[in-house]
Design an enzyme around this catalytic site. Structure first.
Site, PDB file in Angstrom:
ATOM      1  N   ASP A 282       0.825  -1.210   0.000  1.00 14.14           N
ATOM      2  CA  ASP A 282       0.000   0.000   0.000  1.00 14.14           C
ATOM      3  C   ASP A 282       0.860   1.261   0.000  1.00 14.14           C
ATOM      4  O   ASP A 282       1.828   1.370   0.751  1.00 14.14           O
ATOM      5  CB  ASP A 282      -0.875  -0.037   1.263  1.00 14.14           C
ATOM      6  N   GLU A 324       1.274  -0.660  -5.083  1.00 15.58           N
ATOM      7  CA  GLU A 324       0.166   0.283  -5.223  1.00 15.58           C
ATOM      8  C   GLU A 324       0.796   1.668  -5.256  1.00 15.58           C
ATOM      9  O   GLU A 324       1.053   2.285  -4.220  1.00 15.58           O
ATOM     10  CB  GLU A 324      -0.836   0.170  -4.070  1.00 15.58           C
TER      11      GLU A 324
HETATM   12  C1  GLC Z   1      -4.137   3.333  -0.428  1.00 13.02           C
HETATM   13  C2  GLC Z   1      -5.522   2.743  -0.315  1.00 13.02           C
HETATM   14  C3  GLC Z   1      -6.455   3.783   0.159  1.00 13.02           C
HETATM   15  C4  GLC Z   1      -6.002   4.333   1.480  1.00 13.02           C
HETATM   16  C5  GLC Z   1      -4.550   4.794   1.402  1.00 13.02           C
HETATM   17  C6  GLC Z   1      -3.976   5.047   2.764  1.00 13.02           C
HETATM   18  O1  GLC Z   1      -4.078   4.331  -1.375  1.00 13.02           O
HETATM   19  O2  GLC Z   1      -5.910   2.203  -1.528  1.00 13.02           O
HETATM   20  O3  GLC Z   1      -7.759   3.279   0.267  1.00 13.02           O
HETATM   21  O4  GLC Z   1      -6.809   5.411   1.849  1.00 13.02           O
HETATM   22  O5  GLC Z   1      -3.728   3.823   0.813  1.00 13.02           O
HETATM   23  O6  GLC Z   1      -3.714   3.824   3.422  1.00 13.02           O
END
Ligand code: GLC
Length: 656
Positions: A282, A324
């Protein structure tokens, strides 16, 4: 960067090997030899070799050996199989599905009970949004984790997770879990210790006594939630200003502290030993901070990911790492271990993530629909960087987050023979502004109609299904169904691992009820996190609902998934090239083994000339001639190449 002590490799190799039992030693020693030196080099490059760093490294190596020793036999078997077939996750049969445990199955056991449904849909990769013990109260949909080693009590317990991973593994479905690397919840035990003044844990976070440095950083930082969580620092009584890129209760970890690396690396391995086969890493872009920059995509953030990859390659090589990083695709090659210009690094075999989200393609799918322009997608496909072997894109149409428009800034400027377009107009379109709009989305974190940030809403609502139902307009409903099928037809025809978003297979609409729930009302992304409608989903799956929107969309998606499964040319790593057409509404995608997919992004009929290079070919319709889209019949010849495509129609063709 400091030099590595000369006998370091041998010493650390011995330390690792002597800590594992003879039964696992041969495998792990070979893996250490392949990846250990890279791990040690990268660790020392990041942290130097002061005595404290050496102690941290040794502690990590001991922890890795312990995890190697404890790795269950079925997972070791998977490791071995995947080392033999490293592109296993790019087979044409790989279909992903993203959902929340509570919205989909209530609990982890409830999800386990739905494995047959997923299996029948063709799912082989299940991303369950955060299910580890989250902060009480607001927790950003679980992305504020208070304990990485425990399942959230509302969703089950550790035994339920073990049962679910075993069940999924038996069904050939790999479980993907979020590893929230950038921050912990403010009630994580590290954060609590930092609050109490424990210097060890205070050093786990970025804490500043006054505003001097925060203000200096703010000058070049962006904002993720400018409306609901403005600024990047939060004042915490007794502690000072804490770096909080996201919500104030999500404290950014200080990855320049080697102890943070060690803790998170071992966390990852413990979870991998529970049967998690893929990690969605993440917010990877934010891991390293550098004054005077936007603190995204820094070289050290890549070094961290490379070192994590080496850790998993040594102990759990069957595990996938997925970045991500919601940044333009042209900035993603480094997440695959390539140089920024896309060239392979010649100094060392840098390996980083196996997968990364292609958010540029995702956002462009929606922009192309609003602008009725297939050429936008052709441009994105042409600009999509080439990837190393055994790595791929995670392709998708929707996910639990908003559609972030900023990844399209360069495309919106036009160029390479393509007209520019206005991102603010696209955002307004999906917010339902204007007579022309059929969409029922909502702008997210945008200050006004000229400001562009993101858009919320389920795919069905954005494609016009919710609006057509509300108006009881049957023709508009059919048109909206075609749009949803069209967009998924593109995702499923593209290279990569395609993931469905929960409920899209039954055209599930927005969850407007979130706004009446005080616990969710303040966070617009809940609009597209509805509970699964199992009555409808089961009816669609058993084909008792064919003549409904859900039935038609479901049947089309299932058909495309089934065709993809038997078509090697649609493997995730088969070549992909965009065809050129004069009419900007058209998109043509050429894949391996003579597969061509054609799409009309416009709400008008469009003629489809045969590109000169394909003039002599004969074509077979892979999806049974227009059954999916009420498309135009072909011209009566025995080739399936269409003379024209009806509004929002698609064809998948294979050279006969
Ligand atoms: C990522 C997740 C999102 C979240 C962010 C902070 O972007 O997809 O939903 O708010 O991380 O953890």
């Amino acid at each position: 960067m400091s030099a590595r002590p000369s006998n370091d490799d041998a010493r650390l190799r011995e330390r690792f090997a002597s800590a594992v039992s003879p039964a696992v030693r041969a495998d792990t020693r070979a893996r250490w030899d392949a990846h250990g030196p890279r791990l040690v080099d990268t660790f020392r490059m990041l942290y130097g070799d002061a005595p404290g760093v050496d102690a941290a490294l040794q502690r990590m190596i001991d922890g890795m050996a312990a995890c190697a020793e404890l790795r269950p036999a079925p997972l070791r078997a998977l490791d071995a199989a995947r080392e033999r077939d490293p592109a296993w996750f790019l087979g044409q049969d790989m279909i992903g599905y993203t959902t929340y445990v509570d919205r989909f199955g209530g609990t982890l056991s409830g999800v386990a009970a739905r494995v047959p449904y997923l299996r029948a849909l063709g799912v082989r990769y299940l991303h369950l949004l955060p299910f580890l013990h989250a902060r009480d109260g607001d927790n950003d949909g679980g992305f504020a984790v208070r304990d990485y080693d425990a399942v959230d009590p509302a969703l089950g317990d550790d035994a339920d997770l073990d049962a679910l991973t075993a069940r999924l593994r038996d069904a050939g479905i790999s479980l993907c879990a979020d590893l929230v690397l950038n921050h912990t919840a403010d009630d994580h035990r590290w954060a609590q210790a930092a609050r109490r003044g424990d210097p060890r844990y205070r050093a786990f976070y970025h804490v500043f006594p006054d505003r001097d440095l925060p203000d200096a950083y703010e000058r070049t930082l962006g904002q993720v939630f400018p409306q609901t969580a403005p600024g990047n620092f939060t004042h915490v009584d007794g502690l000072g200003w804490v770096w909080t890129t996201f919500y104030g209760y999500q404290w950014d970890l200080d990855w320049s502290n080697p102890e943070v690396f060690v803790e998170m690396a071992l966390t990852m391995l413990r979870l991998a030993n529970r049967g998690i086969e893929a990690f969605r890493l993440d917010s990877t872009a934010y891991l390293w901070k550098r004054l005077g920059t936007d603190c995204m995509n820094q070289p050290e953030a890549h070094a961290i990911l490379q070192a994590l990859r080496a850790v998993s390659d040594i102990v759990a090589p069957g595990v996938l790492l997925k970045a991500e990083a919601i940044v333009p695709a042209r900035e993603l090659p480094p997440y695959f271990g390539l140089r920024a210009d896309g060239a392979a690094d010649t100094d060392s075999a840098r390996r980083e993530c196996h997968l990364a989200y292609h958010s540029t393609l995702m956002a462009a799918l929606w922009a192309a629909l609003a602008e009725q322009r297939g050429d936008l997608l052709a441009g994105v496909i042409a600009q999509t960087p080439a990837l190393p072997a055994a790595s791929g894109w995670l392709t998708y149409l929707r996910c639990h987050d908003d559609i972030g428009w900023n990844v399209l800034r360069e495309e919106a400027a036009g160029g390479d023979g393509r007209a520019p377009f206005d991102l603010a107009r696209v955002a307004r379109f999906f917010a339902g502004d204007g007579d022309e709009s059929y969409a029922r989305g909502r702008s997210f974190q945008s200050a006004g109609s000229e400001h562009v940030h993101g858009t919320n809403g389920m795919a069905a609502a954005l494609a016009g299904i919710d609006d057509a139902i509300a108006h009881g307009d049957a023709a508009a409903l059919r048109a909206a169904e075609r749009r949803l099928i069209l967009l998924y037809g593109i995702v499923l025809a593209c290279a990569g691992l395609p993931a469905l978003y929960m409920g899209d297979e039954i055209a599930l609409g927005n969850d407007e009820a979130y706004a009446r729930d005080p616990a969710r009302a303040g966070e617009g992304r809940w609009l597209h996190r509805p509970a699964m409608d199992w009555t409808l989903a089961d009816a669609v799956a058993t084909r008792t609902h064919d003549d409904t929107t859900a039935g038609r969309v479901g049947a089309a998606l299932r058909r495309m998934i089934a065709v993809r499964r038997i078509t090697r040319g649609l493997r995730g790593d088969a070549p992909m090239r965009a065809l050129r057409f004069d009419d900007p509404a058209l998109l043509g995608i050429e894949r391996g083994d003579g597969v061509i997919a054609l799409f009309n992004l416009a709400g008008r009929e469009v003629a489809v000339p045969v590109p000169p290079s394909l003039a002599d070919a004969r074509w077979r319709d892979m999806l049974d001639d227009g059954r999916l889209d009420d498309g135009m019949p072909d011209d009566g010849g025995d080739s399936a190449w269409p003379t024209a495509l009806a509004p929002h129609a698609l064809r998948w063709l294979q050279r006969a």
